[in-house]
Scaffold this motif. Structure first.
Motif, mmCIF file in Angstrom:
data_model
loop_
_atom_site.group_PDB
_atom_site.id
_atom_site.type_symbol
_atom_site.label_atom_id
_atom_site.label_comp_id
_atom_site.label_asym_id
_atom_site.label_seq_id
_atom_site.Cartn_x
_atom_site.Cartn_y
_atom_site.Cartn_z
ATOM 1 N N PHE A 1 0.797 -1.223 0.000
ATOM 2 C CA PHE A 1 0.000 0.000 0.000
ATOM 3 C C PHE A 1 0.830 1.273 0.000
ATOM 4 O O PHE A 1 0.270 2.365 0.135
ATOM 5 N N HIS A 2 2.161 1.167 -0.134
ATOM 6 C CA HIS A 2 2.979 2.394 -0.087
ATOM 7 C C HIS A 2 4.205 2.194 -0.964
ATOM 8 O O HIS A 2 5.103 1.419 -0.617
ATOM 9 N N SER A 3 4.235 2.888 -2.120
ATOM 10 C CA SER A 3 5.336 2.717 -3.064
ATOM 11 C C SER A 3 5.411 3.931 -3.987
ATOM 12 O O SER A 3 4.440 4.668 -4.140
ATOM 13 N N HIS A 4 6.586 4.128 -4.582
ATOM 14 C CA HIS A 4 6.821 5.333 -5.396
ATOM 15 C C HIS A 4 7.499 4.981 -6.712
ATOM 16 O O HIS A 4 8.245 4.002 -6.807
ATOM 17 N N THR A 5 7.251 5.845 -7.704
ATOM 18 C CA THR A 5 7.851 5.672 -9.030
ATOM 19 C C THR A 5 8.509 6.980 -9.453
ATOM 20 O O THR A 5 8.554 7.958 -8.690
ATOM 21 N N ASP B 1 2.540 7.789 -5.288
ATOM 22 C CA ASP B 1 3.426 8.918 -5.572
ATOM 23 C C ASP B 1 2.926 10.173 -4.861
ATOM 24 O O ASP B 1 1.719 10.364 -4.672
ATOM 25 N N HIS B 2 3.887 11.025 -4.487
ATOM 26 C CA HIS B 2 3.541 12.260 -3.780
ATOM 27 C C HIS B 2 2.754 13.183 -4.712
ATOM 28 O O HIS B 2 3.235 13.565 -5.773
ATOM 29 N N TRP B 3 1.546 13.499 -4.287
ATOM 30 C CA TRP B 3 0.696 14.438 -5.015
ATOM 31 C C TRP B 3 0.580 14.054 -6.494
ATOM 32 O O TRP B 3 0.614 14.904 -7.380
ATOM 33 N N SER C 1 -2.515 7.936 -3.824
ATOM 34 C CA SER C 1 -1.426 8.910 -3.787
ATOM 35 C C SER C 1 -1.036 9.103 -2.330
ATOM 36 O O SER C 1 -1.673 8.561 -1.420
ATOM 37 N N GLU C 2 0.061 9.856 -2.115
ATOM 38 C CA GLU C 2 0.477 10.223 -0.759
ATOM 39 C C GLU C 2 0.383 11.740 -0.675
ATOM 40 O O GLU C 2 1.059 12.452 -1.423
ATOM 41 N N LEU C 3 -0.466 12.230 0.227
ATOM 42 C CA LEU C 3 -0.747 13.660 0.351
ATOM 43 C C LEU C 3 -0.244 14.168 1.699
ATOM 44 O O LEU C 3 0.088 13.374 2.585
ATOM 45 N N ASP D 1 6.026 -1.111 2.708
ATOM 46 C CA ASP D 1 7.434 -0.915 2.379
ATOM 47 C C ASP D 1 7.815 0.570 2.328
ATOM 48 O O ASP D 1 8.913 0.947 2.725
ATOM 49 N N ASP D 2 6.936 1.410 1.746
ATOM 50 C CA ASP D 2 7.329 2.775 1.351
ATOM 51 C C ASP D 2 8.519 2.670 0.395
ATOM 52 O O ASP D 2 9.555 3.310 0.576
ATOM 53 N N CYS D 3 8.328 1.852 -0.627
ATOM 54 C CA CYS D 3 9.433 1.520 -1.541
ATOM 55 C C CYS D 3 9.736 2.672 -2.494
ATOM 56 O O CYS D 3 8.832 3.200 -3.149
ATOM 57 N N HIS D 4 11.007 3.033 -2.562
ATOM 58 C CA HIS D 4 11.489 3.986 -3.557
ATOM 59 C C HIS D 4 12.454 3.321 -4.542
ATOM 60 O O HIS D 4 12.611 3.785 -5.663
ATOM 61 N N THR D 5 13.136 2.274 -4.088
ATOM 62 C CA THR D 5 14.128 1.580 -4.914
ATOM 63 C C THR D 5 13.918 0.080 -4.763
ATOM 64 O O THR D 5 14.414 -0.531 -3.800
HETATM 65 ZN ZN LIG Z 1 6.066 7.518 0.759
#
Ligand SMILES: [Zn+2]
Length: 317
Positions: A17-21, A49-51, A67-69, A174-178
Motif C-alpha cells: 500500500f505504499h510505493s513510489h515511481t 506517488d507524492h501528489w 497517492s500520498e498527500l 514498504d514505502d518503496c522507492h528503490t
Molecule cells: Zn512515501
C-alpha cells in the motif's frame, strides 16, 4: 462477538500500500515497479506517488488508484503524510492541507481510506492521531523507515490510541522507492470478497486485514473468555491490550508463558497455535506474533465479548 475474526471468507490478497515511481521520488518506472511486486508474489499494489495519481494497468496485479498527500505537521518540522488509498483524483490546489483531519476527511469523502504514514518517523504524537477522527488507521510498520533509520515501528502510538478508545486499524508497508533495496520488508494481507481494487478498499475499510513483515496469521477465534490464534511457525504469540495487560506464549520453554498455553508446535518446535485466557474487564485486544528472524505480524484490534458492560480494570481508566 464470539467467532473467527476471519469467518466471512473471501480471498487473501498480499497487498503493498505504499510505493513510489519516477512520477515522484521513486527510482522505477510504473511498469517496472509493478513487475517487481508481481514477481515478488504480491496480488495488489497501491502506487502512492507524492501528489500524483499514477494510472497504470498490469496483467498480474490489482493496481489501486492512490497517492500520498500532506498536511501541516502539528508536532515536528516537515509535514504529516497520509496515504489516499482508493482515490483517483487530487485536491485542488495542490498544496498541504492545514491539518491531518482536513486531509483525512477529504480522502474519506471521495470513497478512499486514509492511513497516516510512519508516525514515528514523522515525529507525530498520539494526540495528533486523536485529533483526526476521519483517519481509518496508521502505518504501524514502515519498512523503509526501519531499514534507513530504525524508526519504522509505530505500535506505541497505536496502543496509546487504542487505549484511549480509538480502535484505529494498522497496516504494514514498504514505502518503496528503490525496488530490491527498500522492498519486501512490510505488506498487508487483505481478506477481500474478490480480486479487485474496489474489493480490497472495501475490506480494508472494514478491517479485514493485517500487517506483516513475515509471519502469517491463519485464524483468530474469539470466545467468551479466551482467544485462540493459529499462525505460521513463530517463536512468540502475544495478545496485547492496555497498559499492564497482555498475554504471551513462547516457543522457548525457558521464557515461559503468561495467561496462555501453546496448542500447536511444528516439528522444529515453533509455535503454530496458542490459546489465551483474558480477564473479563478487557475491552479490546490485538494479536502480535514474532518469527525466528524477529519479523512480526499484527492483527487489527478487535472488541471482546462483553466489552462496554462496565467493569473497570487497569486498562479502562
Ligand atoms: Zn512515501
Amino acid at each position: 462477538m464470539p467467532g473467527s475474526l476471519f469467518r466471512e471468507g473471501g480471498v487473501w490478497l498480499r497487498c503493498q500500500f505504499h510505493s513510489h515511481t519516477t512520477n515522484s521520488d521513486g527510482m522505477p518506472s510504473p511498469a517496472a515497479l509493478c513487475d517487481h511486486y508481481a514477481d515478488a508474489g504480491f496480488d495488489a499494489l497501491a502506487i502512492t506517488d507524492h501528489w500524483h495519481v499514477t494510472d497504470v494497468d498490469h496483467d498480474r496485479l490489482v493496481v489501486i488508484p492512490s497517492s500520498e498527500l500532506t498536511a501541516a505537521n502539528p508536532s515536528a518540522h516537515g509535514e504529516a503524510e497520509v496515504l489516499a488509498l482508493g482515490v483517483s483524483e487530487l485536491p485542488e490546489p495542490s498544496q498541504p492541507f492545514p491539518d491531518i483531519e482536513a486531509l483525512a476527511a477529504w480522502i474519506t469523502a471521495r470513497g478512499g481510506v486514509p492511513f497516516l504514514c510512519h508516525p514515528y518517523w514523522s515525529g507525530l504524537r498520539v494526540d495528533d492521531l486523536l485529533a483526526a477522527p476521519s483517519l481509518a488507521g496508521l502505518e504501524i510498520w514502515n519498512g523503509g523507515s526501519e531499514i534507513m533509520q530504525g524508526n519504522g515501528l509505530s505500535t506505541v502510538h497505536w496502543d496509546d490510541a487504542l487505549q484511549q478508545g480509538r480502535l484505529l486499524m494498522g497496516i504494514a508497508t514498504d514505502d518503496c522507492h528503490t525496488p530490491g533495496e527498500d522492498s519486501g520488508f512490510g505488506w498487508t494481507w487483505v481478506l477481500a470478497q474478490e480480486r479487485s481494487a474496489a474489493a480490497v478498499i472495501d475490506a480494508l475499510r472494514r478491517g479485514r486485514a493485517y500487517g506483516s513483515a513475515g509471519p502469517r496469521l491463519l485464524d483468530i477465534v474469539i470466545e467468551e473468555e479466551s482467544v485462540v490464534v493459529r499462525c505460521s511457525p513463530v517463536r512468540s504469540v502475544r495478545l496485547r491490550s492496555g497498559p499492564w495487560d497482555g498475554c504471551g506464549v513462547n516457543a522457548d520453554p525457558a521464557m515461559g508463558n503468561w495467561r496462555g498455553e501453546v496448542c500447536e508446535l511444528d516439528t522444529a518446535g515453533l509455535v503454530t497455535g496458542a490459546r489465551f485466557e483474558y480477564p473479563e474487564f478487557w475491552r479490546w485486544a490485538r494479536v502480535e506474533v514474532e518469527d525466528e528472524r524477529g519479523r512480526r505480524a499484527w492483527s487489527n484490534p478487535f472488541v471482546l465479548p462483553g466489552a462496554g458492560e462496565g467493569t473497570d480494570g487497569p486498562n479502562t481508566s
